[in-house]
Structure formats: structure tokens, C-alpha cells
Scaffold this motif. Structure first.
Motif, PDB file in Angstrom:
ATOM      1  N   MET A 100       6.344   7.026 -12.655  1.00  0.00           N
ATOM      2  CA  MET A 100       6.525   5.743 -11.975  1.00  0.00           C
ATOM      3  C   MET A 100       6.680   5.976 -10.470  1.00  0.00           C
ATOM      4  N   LYS A 101       6.124   5.044  -9.673  1.00  0.00           N
ATOM      5  CA  LYS A 101       6.202   5.176  -8.232  1.00  0.00           C
ATOM      6  C   LYS A 101       7.642   4.995  -7.767  1.00  0.00           C
ATOM      7  N   THR A 102       7.945   5.633  -6.628  1.00  0.00           N
ATOM      8  CA  THR A 102       9.281   5.475  -6.048  1.00  0.00           C
ATOM      9  C   THR A 102       9.422   4.065  -5.495  1.00  0.00           C
ATOM     10  N   PRO A 103      10.680   3.573  -5.364  1.00  0.00           N
ATOM     11  CA  PRO A 103      10.891   2.237  -4.781  1.00  0.00           C
ATOM     12  C   PRO A 103      10.258   2.081  -3.410  1.00  0.00           C
ATOM     13  N   VAL A 104      10.305   3.124  -2.566  1.00  0.00           N
ATOM     14  CA  VAL A 104       9.725   3.049  -1.226  1.00  0.00           C
ATOM     15  C   VAL A 104       8.230   2.786  -1.300  1.00  0.00           C
ATOM     16  N   ALA A 105       7.547   3.479  -2.223  1.00  0.00           N
ATOM     17  CA  ALA A 105       6.107   3.287  -2.381  1.00  0.00           C
ATOM     18  C   ALA A 105       5.804   1.874  -2.874  1.00  0.00           C
ATOM     19  N   ILE A 106       6.652   1.357  -3.752  1.00  0.00           N
ATOM     20  CA  ILE A 106       6.459  -0.016  -4.261  1.00  0.00           C
ATOM     21  C   ILE A 106       6.626  -1.019  -3.138  1.00  0.00           C
ATOM     22  N   TYR A 107       7.692  -0.836  -2.332  1.00  0.00           N
ATOM     23  CA  TYR A 107       7.914  -1.762  -1.222  1.00  0.00           C
ATOM     24  C   TYR A 107       6.758  -1.728  -0.233  1.00  0.00           C
ATOM     25  N   LYS A 108       6.232  -0.519   0.023  1.00  0.00           N
ATOM     26  CA  LYS A 108       5.114  -0.393   0.953  1.00  0.00           C
ATOM     27  C   LYS A 108       3.885  -1.107   0.403  1.00  0.00           C
ATOM     28  N   LYS A 109       3.658  -0.989  -0.898  1.00  0.00           N
ATOM     29  CA  LYS A 109       2.522  -1.660  -1.526  1.00  0.00           C
ATOM     30  C   LYS A 109       2.636  -3.172  -1.378  1.00  0.00           C
ATOM     31  N   ILE A 110       3.846  -3.687  -1.593  1.00  0.00           N
ATOM     32  CA  ILE A 110       4.075  -5.129  -1.461  1.00  0.00           C
ATOM     33  C   ILE A 110       3.806  -5.584  -0.029  1.00  0.00           C
ATOM     34  N   LEU A 111       4.364  -4.844   0.928  1.00  0.00           N
ATOM     35  CA  LEU A 111       4.210  -5.234   2.330  1.00  0.00           C
ATOM     36  C   LEU A 111       2.762  -5.126   2.798  1.00  0.00           C
ATOM     37  N   ASP A 112       2.022  -4.173   2.242  1.00  0.00           N
ATOM     38  CA  ASP A 112       0.621  -4.003   2.614  1.00  0.00           C
ATOM     39  C   ASP A 112      -0.259  -5.147   2.119  1.00  0.00           C
ATOM     40  N   ASN A 113       0.232  -5.907   1.145  1.00  0.00           N
ATOM     41  CA  ASN A 113      -0.562  -7.008   0.592  1.00  0.00           C
ATOM     42  C   ASN A 113      -0.172  -8.372   1.158  1.00  0.00           C
ATOM     43  N   LEU A 114       0.727  -8.388   2.110  1.00  0.00           N
ATOM     44  CA  LEU A 114       1.113  -9.657   2.745  1.00  0.00           C
ATOM     45  C   LEU A 114      -0.006 -10.163   3.660  1.00  0.00           C
ATOM     46  N   ASN A 142      -1.002  -2.893   6.448  1.00  0.00           N
ATOM     47  CA  ASN A 142      -2.461  -3.019   6.540  1.00  0.00           C
ATOM     48  C   ASN A 142      -2.897  -4.234   7.334  1.00  0.00           C
ATOM     49  N   ARG A 143      -2.180  -5.367   7.149  1.00  0.00           N
ATOM     50  CA  ARG A 143      -2.568  -6.594   7.837  1.00  0.00           C
ATOM     51  C   ARG A 143      -2.406  -6.433   9.353  1.00  0.00           C
ATOM     52  N   MET A 144      -1.333  -5.781   9.778  1.00  0.00           N
ATOM     53  CA  MET A 144      -1.124  -5.559  11.205  1.00  0.00           C
ATOM     54  C   MET A 144      -2.189  -4.609  11.744  1.00  0.00           C
ATOM     55  N   SER A 145      -2.556  -3.624  10.940  1.00  0.00           N
ATOM     56  CA  SER A 145      -3.608  -2.686  11.335  1.00  0.00           C
ATOM     57  C   SER A 145      -4.932  -3.407  11.565  1.00  0.00           C
ATOM     58  N   LYS A 146      -5.268  -4.318  10.646  1.00  0.00           N
ATOM     59  CA  LYS A 146      -6.512  -5.079  10.770  1.00  0.00           C
ATOM     60  C   LYS A 146      -6.448  -6.038  11.954  1.00  0.00           C
ATOM     61  N   LEU A 147      -5.278  -6.666  12.138  1.00  0.00           N
ATOM     62  CA  LEU A 147      -5.098  -7.636  13.217  1.00  0.00           C
ATOM     63  C   LEU A 147      -5.283  -6.997  14.583  1.00  0.00           C
ATOM     64  N   GLY A 189      -6.595  -3.934  15.190  1.00  0.00           N
ATOM     65  CA  GLY A 189      -7.732  -3.024  15.279  1.00  0.00           C
ATOM     66  C   GLY A 189      -7.335  -1.573  15.446  1.00  0.00           C
ATOM     67  N   LEU A 190      -6.194  -1.191  14.891  1.00  0.00           N
ATOM     68  CA  LEU A 190      -5.695   0.178  15.016  1.00  0.00           C
ATOM     69  C   LEU A 190      -5.445   0.783  13.640  1.00  0.00           C
ATOM     70  N   ASP A 191      -5.694   2.076  13.533  1.00  0.00           N
ATOM     71  CA  ASP A 191      -5.332   2.781  12.305  1.00  0.00           C
ATOM     72  C   ASP A 191      -3.839   3.090  12.340  1.00  0.00           C
ATOM     73  N   PRO A 192      -3.184   3.103  11.169  1.00  0.00           N
ATOM     74  CA  PRO A 192      -1.750   3.434  11.144  1.00  0.00           C
ATOM     75  C   PRO A 192      -1.434   4.769  11.817  1.00  0.00           C
ATOM     76  N   GLU A 193      -2.363   5.756  11.712  1.00  0.00           N
ATOM     77  CA  GLU A 193      -2.107   7.057  12.329  1.00  0.00           C
ATOM     78  C   GLU A 193      -1.991   6.958  13.851  1.00  0.00           C
ATOM     79  N   GLN A 194      -2.641   5.918  14.455  1.00  0.00           N
ATOM     80  CA  GLN A 194      -2.567   5.747  15.907  1.00  0.00           C
ATOM     81  C   GLN A 194      -1.219   5.148  16.338  1.00  0.00           C
TER      82      GLN A 194
END
Length: 470
Positions: A1-15, A33-38, A40-45
Motif C-alpha cells: 500500500m502507498k504511504t500517506p504522503v504519496a496518497i496526499y500527493k496523488k490527491i493534490l495532483d488531481n485538483l 501538476n496543475r500548477m506545473s501546467k499553469l 509552464g514549468l517542470d516540477p524539477e525546475q
């Protein structure tokens, strides 16, 4: 099972909203992900980098994330425009909150909503407005608003004043209750002026979303925000003509300040632009409330009020110009007989009498709707009577008539009908004071409250009318 942190990140990425979190040092620790798309930056940047390195267009005072971190207080629904490290300009509405652990601020979280679609809608509105033929509109206005209906002394004086000021370059403030005809007078000012060959543009300020108003009023420049194009605002569209700003006091105060500069200097700067443009426009502002009250309440800037009210016109309510009711009724009868292709024989005199004693809270607009409503249900070659008018107006006229009948009955019972007006008014006042005292068991304070008087005022009237309390 995924850790709680990974679950929270998944939820936030789908907002649908972008989420950006920084730590106490101003470094990004979460970027969905939504902020990244908005942006125009990759999370690594972004992740693990100082915020201002990634967004050079911001500063410690303009970044909502850094301000929340510094002052430890939330900022809600703030419009923000900024550049990313790639040079992309972003416009969002942000709500930003401090993150606390054990009573100590350890970071800040920002939730951002992209307003690009709203901006595109504003562009489409402006585009549609431009497609409307100004020449056709002006011809229609001149046909429809050649005359303002009325024969009362107040309306005649107002028309004379309007004629005097129509050709001056000064801006005009028109105020009056809803339905008194403010836009008609604004169009008359335009049609009677030397600007009548130019456009007449009308805009209700209360109908505009706050985040779009500046672009709609002053225009936009390509690149000023995501998807922006060069688009003229209302001031550019009204160049060499007249711009009517209805309900001017509903504009946000910071935009009232920008409007003041435009009015004073005759120049505008489009949203995102660096250069000013000439704006040869006569501004007519309208309000449905007392301008000085709006200033006192902080709804309107004092300097803007004085700049716009060089010429001001007050439109009296219909209840203060009863002589105009009959000509207005005749005008609306002709208008709707033509519109509905239906002939009627006029209006019943008893109904007209009721019209002339009614207070008309909706003013001329309410009167017009009453005639239009009657024309919908009346048969050909009938006379408009009480049964034909809209139900709500029937109720109002009936309740008013009943109240008048009660007072008349009271006067008849006391044999006061033949007395002078002042004496009759005194006796009506005496009757209501006695009634209030009886209903409140002779408690003067409660009786005064029910009558809308102070205790001292009621005591004075008790002595005046010799109504001594036991």
C-alpha cells in the motif's frame, strides 16, 4: 500500500487548482501538476529552489507566498501577474495561507486559479461589442430618444438644463432612483452634443467581474497575460464620443483612482502596456444612490466625485412628478399597441386616478411594465382597467386604498371631514398616538418606539394634544 504522503500527493495532483508550498526559507517543497501546467514549468525546475530564482518577476513584497511567510497572515482572492524563469507571463487569482506546526509558522501554501478563460471571455465580449455597428446603433438611439416624455415643471426645468450643458466638454454625473430614466438623459446629452456623430458606449459597472474590469475599460496588450491579444477597451471604442458608466460607485476603489487619472489627463494605458494613448471621451456617470452618501460610506472616492460632478443632474422620482403620469401612459399605450399590433380604447379614468396617487417605487420602468403587462392580457378594442394590470401592482394599489379608507373612516367617525387640513392632520396624529398607547398598555417608551419617535418627542406631543397619562 502507498504511504500517506504519496496518497496526499496523488490527491493534490488531481485538483483543478494549482498548489504551491514553500518552507520557512522560501524554498519550494511541493508543486502539483496543475500548477506545473499553469506556469509552464517542470516540477524539477521549481522544487528545492528559492522562489525568487524561479520567478524573477516577483519580489518579497509582490509575492503572496513570501508576504504570507513574512507577516504570518492569510491573503485571499488576490489577482497576481508575474513572469516565470522561462519568460512566460502568468495571471492567477490566489489564496495563500501560512502553515503552522506547534504554534509556529513553518511555511506557506498557495492555491491558484487560472483566470485565462475569464480573460478570453472578456476578449470575446469586447470583440462582439466591436462587431455591433455603431452607426446603426446611433440611428436607432436618435429615433427612439428624440423626446423625453413629460410636462411637469420639474422635467421641463431639467430638460432646459440638459440642453444648456450638452455641448460643454465637462463630464456629467446623473443620479436618481432606479427606473427614473438616467440612461435616456445620458443619450439625450450625447445626441444633442457635437459628439453625436461619434459612438455612444454604455456599460453597467456592477455587471463586470472585478478581475476583468481594468482590461474591459482600458484595453489589453498582447502578452500582458496568458492568451492576451491587442484589444481596445471601452475608452478606445468611445473615442470622439461618449462613454456612459452606470453605477460608477460599484467600481473597486483602486480602479476609481485609475479612472480619475484618465478623466483628468485624457490618456489611458492599456493593461500590460507601457505607452499611453489619447482618449477623447466625454464621460457620463450615473448612480442610483445619493453621491454624497456613497462618498461618506467609502463607496466612492471624494476626488472622483468632485471631478465627475462638475455638471450634475438629479432625476426626480415619478411620485414627485405626477403631472407626467398621464402623458407617459399615453406614450406607452401607443408604443405597445404598435408592438403587439393590438388596438385598445385607452385607460379607465378610475385606474388612472389610482396611478396618479400611487407612489411608483419602480418609477417610470414600473409604469411601463404595468402598461405592457396589461397589453398582454387585454382583448382588442377594450379599455385597460384594474383587472388587466399585473397582480403585484393590484395588490399594492388595493392595500394602499384600504389604508386610505381606514383613515377616512376614522375621520368620518369623529366628524372631522369638514375641518381644515392642518386640523385633520393633527387629529389623525392624535388618533395614532392614542392607539399606540392603548396597544402598549400606556407604556410611553414602547409607544414611542412603535411610532418611530423618541420618548421626549412623544412626551411633547402628549402635552400638545392634552393626552395626560395617569
Amino acid at each position: 500500500m502507498k504511504t500517506p504522503v504519496a496518497i496526499y500527493k496523488k490527491i493534490l495532483d488531481n485538483l483543478e487548482e494549482g498548489v504551491h508550498v514553500i518552507d520557512i526559507h522560501g524554498r519550494s517543497i511541493f508543486y502539483n501538476n496543475r500548477m506545473s501546467k499553469l506556469e509552464g514549468l517542470d516540477p524539477e525546475q521549481v522544487i528545492e529552489k528559492p522562489l525568487l530564482d524561479v520567478f524573477p518577476g516577483l519580489s518579497t513584497e509582490t509575492s503572496t507566498l513570501l508576504k504570507v511567510l513574512k507577516y504570518e497572515t492569510s491573503i485571499k482572492n488576490r489577482l497576481q501577474t508575474y513572469l516565470t524563469i522561462t519568460g512566460k507571463q502568468v495571471m492567477t487569482i490566489n489564496s495563500t495561507y501560512p502553515i503552522e506546526l506547534n504554534g509556529k509558522v513553518v511555511g506557506a501554501c498557495e492555491i491558484a486559479k487560472d483566470v485565462t478563460e475569464l480573460k478570453e471571455m472578456s476578449e470575446e465580449i469586447s470583440q462582439l461589442r466591436q462587431k455591433v455597428s455603431i452607426e446603426e446603433n446611433e440611428d436607432q438611439f436618435r429615433r427612439e430618444y428624440t423626446n423625453i416624455i413629460g410636462k411637469s415643471e420639474k422635467i421641463i426645468q431639467l430638460l432646459e438644463h440638459t440642453e444648456k450643458v450638452s455641448n460643454t466638454p465637462s463630464n456629467v454625473l446623473i443620479y436618481g432612483e432606479t427606473g427614473t430614466g438616467k440612461e435616456l438623459f445620458a443619450r439625450k446629452l450625447h445626441n444633442d452634443s457635437r459628439r453625436n456623430k461619434g459612438p455612444f458606449i454604455a456599460q453597467n459597472c456592477a455587471a463586470l467581474p472585478a478581475e476583468l474590469i481594468e482590461g474591459i475599460l482600458f484595453g489589453t496588450v498582447k502578452g500582458s497575460f496568458t492568451g492576451a491579444v491587442n484589444r481596445p477597451g471601452l475608452f478606445q471604442q468611445a473615442h470622439k464620443g461618449t462613454l456612459l458608466l452606470d453605477e460608477i460607485h460599484t467600481l473597486p476603489l483602486h480602479l476609481q483612482a485609475k479612472l480619475l487619472r484618465v478623466v483628468e489627463e485624457g490618456e489611458i494605458r492599456p493593461l500590460g502596456g507601457q505607452e499611453t494613448q489619447k482618449a477623447d471621451v466625454k464621460v457620463i456617470a450615473t448612480m442610483n444612490t445619493d453621491p454624497l452618501e456613497a462618498v461618506e460610506k467609502g463607496e466612492m472616492r471624494t476626488d472622483l466625485y468632485y471631478r465627475l460632478s462638475v455638471v450634475n443632474l438629479y432625476l426626480p422620482p415619478l411620485r414627485d412628478r405626477k403631472d407626467d403620469i398621464f402623458p407617459l401612459v399615453n406614450y406607452f399605450l401607443k408604443k405597445y399597441q404598435y408592438k403587439f399590433n393590438k388596438t385598445v380604447l385607452g385607460i379607465d379614468p378610475s385606474l388612472l386616478d389610482q396611478f396618479e396617487t400611487y407612489s411608483w417605487p419602480g418609477n417610470i420602468r414600473e409604469l411601463e411594465h404595468a402598461i405592457e403587462g396589461a397589453m398582454n392580457v387585454i382583448e382588442e378594442n377594450e379599455t385597460i382597467s384594474f383587472e388587466h394590470i399585473p397582480y403585484i401592482l393590484k395588490q399594492r394599489l388595493s392595500s394602499k386604498g384600504q389604508a386610505e379608507n381606514n383613515i377616512e373612516k376614522c375621520l368620518c367617525e369623529r366628524n372631522l371631514i369638514e375641518e381644515t387640513l392642518s386640523k385633520r392632520l393633527e387629529n389623525v396624529e392624535r388618533y395614532h398616538i392614542q392607539k399606540a398607547l392603548k396597544e402598549n398598555n400606556k407604556n410611553v417608551s414602547k409607544a414611542a418606539e412603535s411610532l418611530g419617535l423618541t420618548r421626549q418627542a412623544l412626551q411633547y406631543k402628549l402635552k400638545k394634544f392634552d393626552l395626560v397619562q395617569d
